[in-house]
Every structure is written in C-alpha cells, then in structure tokens.
Design an enzyme around this catalytic site. Structure first.
Site, short mmCIF file in Angstrom:
data_model
loop_
_atom_site.label_atom_id
_atom_site.label_comp_id
_atom_site.label_asym_id
_atom_site.label_seq_id
_atom_site.Cartn_x
_atom_site.Cartn_y
_atom_site.Cartn_z
N GLY A 101 7.76 1.96 -28.76
CA GLY A 101 6.77 2.30 -27.78
C GLY A 101 5.38 2.24 -28.59
N CYS A 102 5.29 2.03 -29.84
CA CYS A 102 4.28 2.04 -30.46
C CYS A 102 3.76 0.75 -30.70
CB CYS A 102 4.52 2.63 -31.93
SG CYS A 102 3.10 3.50 -32.78
N ILE A 103 2.63 0.30 -30.11
CA ILE A 103 2.26 -0.83 -30.15
C ILE A 103 1.25 -1.33 -31.07
CG2 ILE A 103 1.09 -2.79 -28.57
CD1 ILE A 103 1.91 -0.48 -26.32
#
Lengths: 137, 100, 111
Positions: free
Chosen positions: C109-111
């Site tokens: 979820g870390c873009i």
C-alpha cells in the site's frame, strides 16, 4: 478520501489459497484499501473458508504462507470477518479448524476480541444486503 | 492409469468428471486445490468411498499441509503421498490424465 | 540485479534498493543502507528497525505507516507514536525508508 461519507465495503472470498492467486490478491487489496478509512468487512464463503484455516504450512510447496497476515487485519481496523457456517459444514470443517483471529479494541483498553463471526447463510445474506460496495475474489 | 485432479470439487466438476470416466483399478491423485475434497465429513465423501471400492485415491501431502488440513481429517482409505510418491505413481502407470 | 557489498559479502538488492532476500540482512547491512541515505543509525532508529522486523516475523508484512505509528505509540509511548517523531528519524518516510534498512519489502500500500 479525507471527506465524504463512509461506505460499507465487503470483500467476498470464495477460493482456496495457493492453488490460484485470488486469495493473496484479495488480502493485498484489503490492506491497501484500508488506507481509505471505510467500513470494511470480509466474508469467507464456499472454498474461501480454507484461507483462514489454522496450521497452514507451505514450506514443501515453495510458496509464502500468508495466513499470518490475517492476524494483522485488526491493526488495519478490519475487525469483521464473516464465515458462513454452511460452507464449513459442507467441507467437514468447524470453527475450531480456523485461526483465532483477534483485534485489540482501542476503546476498551486494548482488550482482545474475536474478529471471526460465524454466521448462517441467511444471516450472511442480510449482511451482504446491507453493503454499499462488494468486491469478489 | 493415473488421474490427477487439481481443482476443488466444491467449485468445479473436474473430480466428478474424473470419477465418472476412471475405470476400476485406476489411481486417482488429488493435488493443489483438489486436496480439499479428501477431508472426512464433506458433501462428496460418499463418492470417494464408493470409488475406493474399485480404485485407489491418493492425496499430495504438501498441498494438504499448505491448506492447514491435517492427515487425521482424511476420509479413511485415502493415502498420502509426497512428491517422490507422485513420481512413483506416474512411473507405475502407463498414462497420466490431468483433469483441470 | 544490483548488489551491495557489505562485510565482504555481495547482497542482492532490487531497483529501489530493497534487499531481495530477507535472509541476507545483517545489522551491518542496515548501517550500510542508511549510509547510502547519509544517515547514521542511533538507538532510536534501531528501536524502530527492530520493531519492524518483529512485526514482519509475526505477520509476514511490513506495516503501513499508519499502523506502524499506532503500534509504536502503544508499545513505546505517545511521544514516539506520531509521524513527526518517525519522520525526523526517517526523513524519506518511516514506511519506505525504515523498511529498507530493516531488510523488508516495501510496505503493502506504499506507492
């Protein structure tokens, strides 16, 4: 999504883990989607119940065992995991075959509470009927 | 002949198709998602019991373990094999039919 | 595949500098990776790095920043469980940067 109304999201899981990539993909979408602060629940129906069986050991099939990650869902404020009783029964399983997935209730001095809710097909139908957005895996 | 089935019998009819066309004396090996059918107390247990009167049913241990299903849950008469056992079955039989 | 050389051993890293194999991690490797970002690891850094490694060991994921912040606050006190404190330690983001030093994959979820 800092403003706007909170919607009820349900992720519906119907596949066993490892044979296909659906279960892992669903879990990843759930974790990513958790950043949006919505009212999220998961449903495990049909073969989806195998995703959360206890004692999974994947060392001999050369794949990562992602079942421990379901225990992190509480940290992501995902505390409602519905499991359909009929699906368990049809498969010769009971709730005792599932992991003890819990969350810590911040509003109750971090008391550990069960996340898994075993419900009947009729009860689950009502829960599904109350959702705004359903995502199927 | 060795028949392998890699799909859950609760989702697809691969196992049904296999059992319908496997002749007496066949070896049937459940692998990957197919292993979930080998558990006692399911809606398909009686089909397996019936098949085992004339054929042998095996299940691949590593796939069973991956799904958290222990060997003591298996339908009586189903034998667990490892990858070596899979190879032996393939070698012992003249042909392999992989039901998908 | 790129490699970094730490303590006479070549360790594989991906294009963003994350270790390819978790098992290759050593404290020395963490210090080396921090050095690439011109950071000197202090006890405060190690506290977070060790926490991340324990979290990964238990849950098989690197926690999202929000989850990390809450968990640090619960375990180490409110003065540390806030993004200001964590960003001061890891200016490129406590998720992305600290996980890299800890030898973990980039948080989901870390873009």
């Amino acid at each position: 999504m800092s403003e706007g109304t909170i919607k009820k999201f349900m992720y519906v899981n119907r596949k066993p883990p490892y044979g296909t990539v659906y279960a892992l993909e669903s879990l990843e979408v759930v974790l990513i989607g958790a950043a949006f602060d919505q009212d999220v629940s998961l449903a495990f129906i049909g073969d989806g119940v195998y995703q959360i069986t206890k004692g999974q050991s994947t060392s001999d099939i050369g794949m990562k065992n992602f079942s421990p990650t379901y225990n992190a869902l509480g940290d992501y404020d995902i505390t409602k995991l519905y499991v359909e009783q009929e699906s368990l029964t049809e498969r010769g399983l009971s709730v005792d075959d599932l992991m003890d997935i819990v969350y810590e209730d911040e509003d109750d001095d971090w008391a550990e509470k069960p996340s898994i809710r075993v419900v009947s097909r009729a009860e689950l139908a009502d829960v599904i009927a109350g959702q705004d957005i359903l995502l199927n895996f | 002949m060795l028949h392998t089935v890699n799909k859950s019998p609760f989702e697809r009819n691969s196992l049904d198709a296999c059992l319908g066309l496997a002749k007496a004396g066949s070896a049937i090996l459940l692998i990957e998602d197919g292993v979930v059918g080998a558990i006692k107390g399911t809606t398909i247990e009686s089909k397996l019991t019936e098949t085992m009167q004339s054929s042998k049913i095996y299940v691949l241990g590593p796939d069973l373990a991956a799904r958290g299903l222990s060997e003591d849950k298996l339908v009586d008469g189903i034998q667990v094999v490892d990858y070596g056992g899979f190879v032996d079955l393939a070698a012992e039989n003249t042909a392999v039919q992989s039901w998908l | 595949m790129a490699t970094i050389s730490v303590g006479g051993k070549d360790i594989e890293v991906d294009e963003e500098g994350y270790l390819v194999n978790l098992g290759d991690w050593t404290e020395e490797a963490a210090s080396f990776l921090a050095g690439q970002d011109e950071l000197e690891l202090t006890d405060s850094h190690w506290e977070i790095i060790n926490f991340l490694r324990e979290y990964y060991d238990e849950y098989q994921i690197a926690p999202a920043v929000r989850v990390l912040t809450k968990a640090v606050g619960k375990r180490m006190g409110k003065d540390k469980g806030n993004s200001k404190y964590l960003y001061e330690l890891f200016p490129y983001g406590p998720g992305k940067q600290a996980c890299r030093f800890a030898g973990l994959p980039k948080p989901t979820g870390c873009i």
